[in-house]
Enzyme design. Structure first.
Site, PDB file in Angstrom:
ATOM      1  N   HIS A 119      23.636  78.196  51.175  1.00  0.00           N
ATOM      2  CA  HIS A 119      22.697  77.068  51.159  1.00  0.00           C
ATOM      3  C   HIS A 119      22.621  76.385  52.516  1.00  0.00           C
ATOM      4  O   HIS A 119      22.158  75.250  52.612  1.00  0.00           O
ATOM      5  CB  HIS A 119      23.135  76.025  50.131  1.00  0.00           C
ATOM      6  CG  HIS A 119      23.407  76.565  48.779  1.00  0.00           C
ATOM      7  ND1 HIS A 119      22.458  77.253  48.064  1.00  0.00           N
ATOM      8  CD2 HIS A 119      24.511  76.538  48.001  1.00  0.00           C
ATOM      9  CE1 HIS A 119      22.979  77.618  46.903  1.00  0.00           C
ATOM     10  NE2 HIS A 119      24.218  77.216  46.850  1.00  0.00           N
ATOM     11  N   HIS A 174      20.131  79.295  43.713  1.00  0.00           N
ATOM     12  CA  HIS A 174      21.085  80.407  43.667  1.00  0.00           C
ATOM     13  C   HIS A 174      20.408  81.730  43.383  1.00  0.00           C
ATOM     14  O   HIS A 174      20.994  82.624  42.800  1.00  0.00           O
ATOM     15  CB  HIS A 174      22.155  80.155  42.601  1.00  0.00           C
ATOM     16  CG  HIS A 174      22.993  78.959  42.890  1.00  0.00           C
ATOM     17  ND1 HIS A 174      22.622  77.701  42.516  1.00  0.00           N
ATOM     18  CD2 HIS A 174      24.162  78.823  43.564  1.00  0.00           C
ATOM     19  CE1 HIS A 174      23.546  76.832  42.913  1.00  0.00           C
ATOM     20  NE2 HIS A 174      24.483  77.487  43.544  1.00  0.00           N
TER      21      HIS A 174
END
Ligand SMILES: Nc1ncnc2c1ncn2[C@@H]1O[C@H](COP(=O)(O)OP(=O)(O)O)[C@@H](O)[C@H]1O
Ligand SMILES: Nc1ncnc2c1ncn2[C@@H]1O[C@H](COP(=O)(O)OP(=O)(O)O)[C@@H](O)[C@H]1O
Ligand SMILES: [Mg+2]
Ligand SMILES: [Mg+2]
Ligand SMILES: [Mg+2]
Ligand SMILES: [Mg+2]
Lengths: 330, 211, 330, 211
Positions: A56, A218
């Site tokens: 991320h 995700h």
């Protein structure tokens, strides 16, 4: 799959070596995989620890520094960090005023942070936890693990970090962190899946004219699939999804966040549409971020995150921040 | 028949091999309704478990399983790390200091594991999680022991129940974990954690048939 | 092709609307497609104008602000801006001390800037031009259009911008700009092509295990194709290519720049390798940037840019800068 | 036979149509050895030219071509904007105020265009640029006029020479423009600017066969 890595297994530690080399303002504990501020804990200041799976970036390690986090714990790609790592970070940033754990609401993150909080408590560190759960794509919280934590994590880290810098007590810092989360909403859209290096292939498949609506960060598929349209239409879908949950109004902080693989020029196009549509709906965008801040590896797409500001929140947002990925005011 | 530390070490070896062989499959299951890391997570975890057991081989079944669980918690992360870690730790704690474990004690240990997972994850049966494999396995084992089946048969029953439980997650809509975010789109896929739990009970049967 | 755009034709102006809405520090002239600092020209300060095709964001418009550019002129995607636009920018930033044109060495950019300089001169603005040509992949300058301007553009804009801020005269600002260019070298690698929206398909094709070495920033194929390898190997190829031209030594500024579609975590892996290899070769990385700064739409890959620093250049690099994409010191 | 402003307007219309039809092909040629925008650039440019001509229709061939060139410079950008812009401007300037243009004057105008492109881009023949189509076209036209060919035949010769010149760029290694960055890899592809120049001369022949 082509990735600029030495191996899937060494990805996180190799990247941490890179961060250590690139940012003298950070101290990277390679053994425990914890990124600290170089200057260490400040006595009397509440410490802020965040963490989560890698993939991320710049979240979270890119937000360690003055006015934001004290430490970040990167897990393996899309896998929450482990309790030991979190305990190491928690002890390392405690300046005697306690530590705030900023946790994105995923089962794995919650469980590991819970264990770490307990273990840190055993070692005499006071820990408060704020759960970030801003993603409106997940609706039915009674029958799910609840809403996911996504873009608002950055807002919480920035604003709580600014308050902590003033020497505010743990309860206050936790209160403002929760307030930011409550006032924030996100909705994401994917044009392509991403490829987890250890998995070696895309997390899902999408046709040449399909998009996923309501994605997380995700690489998971979203709530539904839709036909590709113009930026204007897609931006409106995102803003409407947010507005269905919390009608936009008043002074608003907006982030148009790229998922990692989308060019910045497209994010500006989306921001133009988001800003215009929010204005049409009666809100005023007074602060904004456009760029790749909370990403999902190489996924193409974007996420809109809004936060209904108050005077206090705006002031804290504007406070100086000096981290690798967010910097102003000093 | 009672089982000893060696038996549990063999079990862990069997799990490690099954996870290694099934890693990509588990990750694919997770890609469909999660985040494509379940196989990698468990493989990393059991590799670390192997190292930990080799470094300081525990003397009792209880100590062994507690070390397994602690290592999983320390090395896996994600949802499955704490959940599997707690399962093995609770089972180990249930065994206390005993050097040998009876079938009834084994069954009680699996019940403790289930209770630990339930407490931590607060998932009920039917939520499409590892509980959907673990709960029927625990029940089958307990029934088999109560009915006086031979240990091999009891473990066979547990393994079969776990496998069936995992398969039965396919039509379910997830209510816990990442898959729950998909809502109705989670239907039609096997839960990766239930699938790995089936591997764990398959490994238990394999360990028993070794000796 | 899936792009977050309303149409290929409106991409640049839509993105400029987004920039205008996102950055109160900028004044965006939508009609002429020029991005200015909001505060306008400062009397006595040399004005810095840069420009080039769009698709390289944040270059150039993201670098308009205190301590860097005074105006940026985005052309259509990968197409240099037109003379009118450049003249508008040049006149708009002239504070009486003249204007520096920062031009990447491409035939189109050179020709259009040349025309603009002539026209601006006709209107009484003194213009100096610095040509950026740092890309070592293009070797034979007698038989080519010469080396391309790539990553060093950012270094030139930052350092010349810092000097201009001090009130230095045009000749001095031009001198330091040229010095930065002479001390800088770049080499780029692509893992994937990019897709120009108006063209609708990838600029070239690459196999699952192939990479392009020596690429530019316009989606053009590189000098040669090679097999995909580990990040360590690829990073060494880039550093060696640079070193063959200008052996690394002394205090060095390094940018590991993403081409737009590569996740930040991978760029940090590359940076770790680049830094270690430069150290091995005797240079010391004392300043660095890791991120997407000079991009090529959605291309995956990276570019290494080095600059052999002097005391003056380091000081100017460290001076405050406040732009949408580069900010420190204030 | 002399040609007037109308003829040149027809020429521009023919170019506009040919560029529109050939846009994707030109862009593909540019994708292979450049940056995939040549077709888009010229299409955008000639669309703007059409608007400019409609807004203020020029009275003389010279004024028309100067307006065409200026508009291309103002709207196209890239390498081809200034180069084509200069070509049309130089041709227009060579025609001066004359209301009608003789074949010899047309030929001189094309020579002026070539000279302008050469001066600006400093490319020689064989460098794999538009010069490789423009130079043979200019030469063929001049030869045809000198040899007293009919205007249609002269323009046919120029169009053929331009097309052959463009095709002949395929085996060349580029020494100017973006394609030069590719070095030996530029060999085997037709130069997009040469290809568009062939369209420009094809359009000239088409304009002549209209009336
Ligand atoms: N609350 C829960 N209770 C029980 N099991 C759960 C719960 N949440 C998730 N799981 C199990 O964990 C599995 C996912 O594990 P893994 O992929 O390793 O972790 P993560 O979801 O963090 O990526 C799921 O398939 C499910 O069986
Ligand atoms: N120096 C030059 N002299 C003549 N023609 C040139 C020169 N450089 C480029 N060209 C021509 O311009 C064409 C490319 O035009 P275009 O793609 O529109 O611009 P850009 O290269 O800036 O993207 C090339 O195919 C070539 O024919
Ligand atoms: Mg995970
Ligand atoms: Mg998972
Ligand atoms: Mg171009
Ligand atoms: Mg081109």
């Amino acid at each position: 799959m082509k990735k600029l890595i030495n191996s899937a297994g060494s990805l996180v530690s190799d990247a941490l070596r890179g961060m250590a080399a690139a940012h003298p303002s950070l101290r990277v504990d390679l053994e425990n995989a914890v990124v600290f501020r170089a200057e260490g804990a400040r006595p009397g200041k509440v410490g802020l620890v965040s963490g989560g799976g890698s993939g991320h970036e710049p979240l979270h390690a890119g937000f360690v520094g003055h006015g934001m986090l004290d430490a970040a714990c990167p897990g393996e790609v899309f896998t929450s960090p482990v309790p030991d790592q979190l305990v190491e970070a928690t002890k390392g940033v405690d300046g005697g005023a306690g530590v705030l754990h900023i946790v994105k609401n995923y089962t794995g993150d919650v469980l590991n942070f819970e264990m770490a909080a307990e273990l840190s408590g055993d070692e005499g560190v006071e820990v408060a936890t704020v759960l970030v759960n801003d993603d409106v794509a997940v609706r039915d919280s009674l029958y799910t693990a609840g809403r996911r934590g996504t873009g608002a994590t950055l807002f919480v880290e920035k604003i709580a970090g600014a308050l902590a810098e003033t020497g505010a007590p743990l309860a206050e810092v936790a209160r403002v962190a929760r307030e930011v989360n409550e006032r924030s909403r996100s909705f994401g859209v994917a044009l392509t899946p991403c490829t987890v290096p250890a998995a070696g292939k895309p997390t899902f498949e999408l046709g040449e004219t399909e998009i996923e609506l309501g994605i997380g960060i995700h690489g998971e598929p979203g709530r539904s699939r839709a036909a590709m349209g113009e930026a204007r239409e897609i931006a409106r879908v995102a803003v409407d999804a947010i507005g269905d949950d919390l009608p936009p109004s008043g002074e608003t902080l907006v982030m148009v966040n790229g998922m990692g693989g989308t060019p910045l020029i497209e994010l500006y196009v989306v921001f133009a549409e988001v800003e215009a549509y929010l204005r049409e709906k009666g809100a005023t965008v007074v602060r904004s971020l456009v760029g790749n801040y909370v990403t999902s590896l190489d996924m193409q797409g974007f996420m809109v995150t809004t936060c209904a500001l108050t005077g206090e929140l705006t002031r804290l947002w504007d406070s100086p921040v000096e981290t690798p990925a967010l910097r102003w005011g000093r | 028949r009672f089982v000893n530390t060696e038996f549990f070490a063999a079990w862990i070896e069997e799990i490690t091999a099954a996870v290694r062989a099934g890693r990509d499959h588990l990750t694919e299951l997770d890609a469909a309704i999660g985040d494509a890391d379940h196989g990698t997570n468990l493989d990393r975890g059991f590799t670390a478990v192997g190292e930990a057991l080799a470094a300081a081989p525990p003397r009792t079944p209880g100590a062994l399983l507690v070390l397994v669980g602690t290592t999983l918690i320390r090395k896996v992360g994600g949802a499955s790390g704490p959940l599997y870690g707690t399962a093995f730790r609770e089972m180990g704690k249930a065994f206390g200091e005993a050097p040998e474990i009876s079938p009834a004690e084994l069954s009680a240990g699996v019940d403790a594991a289930l209770a630990g997972v339930r407490r931590l994850g607060s998932a009920a049966e039917g939520d499409k999680t590892m509980v959907d494999a673990l709960a029927p396995a625990a029940a089958a084992l307990s029934r088999a022991v109560r009915d006086g089946l031979k240990p091999e048969e009891a473990l066979e029953a547990a393994a079969t129940a776990a496998a069936e439980g995992a398969r039965a997650t396919v039509p379910l809509q997830a209510r816990k974990g990442r898959a729950s975010y998909l809502g109705p789109r989670s239907v039609g896929h096997e839960d990766p954690g239930a699938a790995s739990t089936a591997l764990v009970f398959g490994a238990l049967r394999a360990a028993a048939s070794r000796g």
